[in-house]
Design a protein around this motif. Sequence first.
Motif, PDB file in Angstrom:
ATOM      1  N   SER A 183       0.825  -1.212   0.000  1.00  0.00           N
ATOM      2  CA  SER A 183       0.000   0.000   0.000  1.00  0.00           C
ATOM      3  C   SER A 183       0.858   1.260   0.000  1.00  0.00           C
ATOM      4  O   SER A 183       0.502   2.272  -0.605  1.00  0.00           O
ATOM      5  CB  SER A 183      -0.937   0.001   1.202  1.00  0.00           C
ATOM      6  OG  SER A 183      -1.736  -1.168   1.186  1.00  0.00           O
TER       7      SER A 183
ATOM      8  N   LYS B 125      -4.774   3.057   3.221  1.00  0.00           N
ATOM      9  CA  LYS B 125      -4.326   3.071   4.607  1.00  0.00           C
ATOM     10  C   LYS B 125      -3.005   2.303   4.703  1.00  0.00           C
ATOM     11  O   LYS B 125      -2.836   1.252   4.086  1.00  0.00           O
ATOM     12  CB  LYS B 125      -5.406   2.370   5.446  1.00  0.00           C
ATOM     13  CG  LYS B 125      -5.284   2.644   6.919  1.00  0.00           C
ATOM     14  CD  LYS B 125      -6.549   2.185   7.602  1.00  0.00           C
ATOM     15  CE  LYS B 125      -6.248   1.839   9.036  1.00  0.00           C
ATOM     16  NZ  LYS B 125      -7.377   1.180   9.684  1.00  0.00           N
TER      17      LYS B 125
ATOM     18  N   THR C  86      -3.500  -4.417   7.220  1.00  0.00           N
ATOM     19  CA  THR C  86      -3.933  -3.018   7.231  1.00  0.00           C
ATOM     20  C   THR C  86      -4.962  -2.837   6.111  1.00  0.00           C
ATOM     21  O   THR C  86      -5.976  -2.173   6.274  1.00  0.00           O
ATOM     22  CB  THR C  86      -2.735  -2.080   6.938  1.00  0.00           C
ATOM     23  OG1 THR C  86      -1.624  -2.526   7.683  1.00  0.00           O
ATOM     24  CG2 THR C  86      -3.067  -0.656   7.286  1.00  0.00           C
ATOM     25  N   THR C  87      -4.665  -3.457   4.989  1.00  0.00           N
ATOM     26  CA  THR C  87      -5.572  -3.360   3.837  1.00  0.00           C
ATOM     27  C   THR C  87      -6.616  -4.470   3.952  1.00  0.00           C
ATOM     28  O   THR C  87      -6.275  -5.644   3.998  1.00  0.00           O
ATOM     29  CB  THR C  87      -4.772  -3.535   2.525  1.00  0.00           C
ATOM     30  OG1 THR C  87      -3.759  -2.539   2.490  1.00  0.00           O
ATOM     31  CG2 THR C  87      -5.680  -3.402   1.304  1.00  0.00           C
TER      32      THR C  87
ATOM     33  N   ASP D 154      -4.291  -2.977  -5.490  1.00  0.00           N
ATOM     34  CA  ASP D 154      -3.639  -3.424  -4.256  1.00  0.00           C
ATOM     35  C   ASP D 154      -4.662  -4.303  -3.550  1.00  0.00           C
ATOM     36  O   ASP D 154      -5.808  -3.902  -3.358  1.00  0.00           O
ATOM     37  CB  ASP D 154      -3.320  -2.175  -3.411  1.00  0.00           C
ATOM     38  CG  ASP D 154      -2.736  -2.513  -2.040  1.00  0.00           C
ATOM     39  OD1 ASP D 154      -2.175  -3.609  -1.882  1.00  0.00           O
ATOM     40  OD2 ASP D 154      -2.836  -1.653  -1.141  1.00  0.00           O
TER      41      ASP D 154
HETATM   42 MG    MG Z   1      -1.845  -2.723   2.581  1.00  0.00          MG
END
Ligand code: MG
Length: 426
Positions: free
Chosen positions: A171, A183, A190-191, A211
């Motif tokens: 990311s 983010k 996190t993603t 992503d």
């Molecule tokens: Mg990520």
Amino acid sequence: MFSDQAKIVIRSGKGGDGHVSFRREKYVPDGGPDGGDGGKGGDVYFVVDQSVNTLAEYRHIRKFSAQDGEEGKKRNCHGKNGEDLILKVPEGTVVYDNEGKVIIDMSGETKKYKVLTGGRGGLGNQHFATSTMQAPKYAKPGGDSKEIEVRLELKVIADVGLVGFPNVGKSTFLSRVSNANPKIGNYHFTTLEPMLGVVNYEDVPEFVIADIPGIIEGASEGIGLGIQFLRHIERTKVLVHFVDGASVEGRDPIADIKAINKELREYDPDLLRRPQIIVANKMDACQGDNIDIVSKIKDAFKEEGYPVFGISAVTGEGIRELLFAIYDARSKFPDDITIYDSEVDPDVTEIIDPEIKVYRGDDNVFYIEGQRIDKMLGYTNLESEKGFLFFQKFIKENGIQKKLDKLGIEDGDTVDVGGWLFEYYK
Ligand SMILES: [Mg+2]
Ligand SMILES: Nc1nc2c(ncn2[C@@H]2O[C@H](COP(=O)(O)OP(=O)(O)OP(=O)(O)O)[C@@H](O)[C@H]2O)c(=O)[nH]1
């Protein structure tokens, strides 16, 4: 919750019934029939809308209906047509029926698709006056609405897909090279949802990167977030495989590449056949053994021949060169993406009895044949109003009407029912 799948019920509008009425005028004791036609029921369409990126709006509402047609009225007044229902979806949405068959893939050239046709408006009794039947108390009912359950699945269309373990900097890279604002966090997963970005970096030509959430060992068995997001990269042309070149978490990049590729293979062996570029990220943090990680990876994957790039998504080192390499790999690929063929058309009702044949002859006559037809004609007097009504019902309930519609029948066409010739009126 992720917004890339949704199950909804869609319904086309019912056709308005034809009306039965007679003219009432002063000094005219028995006016002729003046019942108007019913309005047509609304159709249901899927339409690609560039401003819609997810299927989120279909997660909260379950049922979507087009409007019914209005009933016909006195004095030959036509009922109002029902309004069509337009369902906006992002490009790349595949619509399945509840058996998992593809109805339509909203990709490529397909920008608008009619899934369900609303019922026809029924004819009012004004149409049924004949020399022998001057006061018909009969009007046609409106065509049925149709209701089905469909599953929507978004298979994002991007040129390039980023894959790799969590926390390797996918990311961070996307945010640095594109307009996207994902983010970023120093923790795993996190993603949580796929994100697209259009490359906007120095003199690099534009292309689209997806992503997706990090993958871990066992993802194909549902470990971590699983591999469900891989469907978003099914249609990408190039895979960009990220590893943490600095082993910040003590992981071995070479073992990680093998582990991710194993998961990709389990999902779809085709994924490994497309160009793959390995990126050793976090080069700014490399120390000791990891300093020559790029050549170590190259050596380990000599057989596969993967190009390997060392970059730092944080300092920008190596990024421009990498982007050009991705762009080149992508350009070598033909521009067409996989588009799923339609397997079913819910708009066509199957004829219930396989013995009944309905086809359009070379003479432009519509033929309805079969043993059951002959039998029905045997006990039905088509010249009586009752018999005719029964016949109409038979045609409709056995799916013959829909089939005729699909064959493109129009008012005034000739229909041959087991040897009886009719002029067709809807
Ligand atoms: Mg990520
Ligand atoms: N030193 C260094 N840290 C980096 C680099 N790129 C990313 N990071 C850090 O690594 C952590 C993870 O970055 P993300 O971009 O969220 O990683 P991700 O691969 O998207 O992770 P998931 O979404 O969890 O799969 C963050 O703390 C980043 O600041 C880099 O090039 N160098």
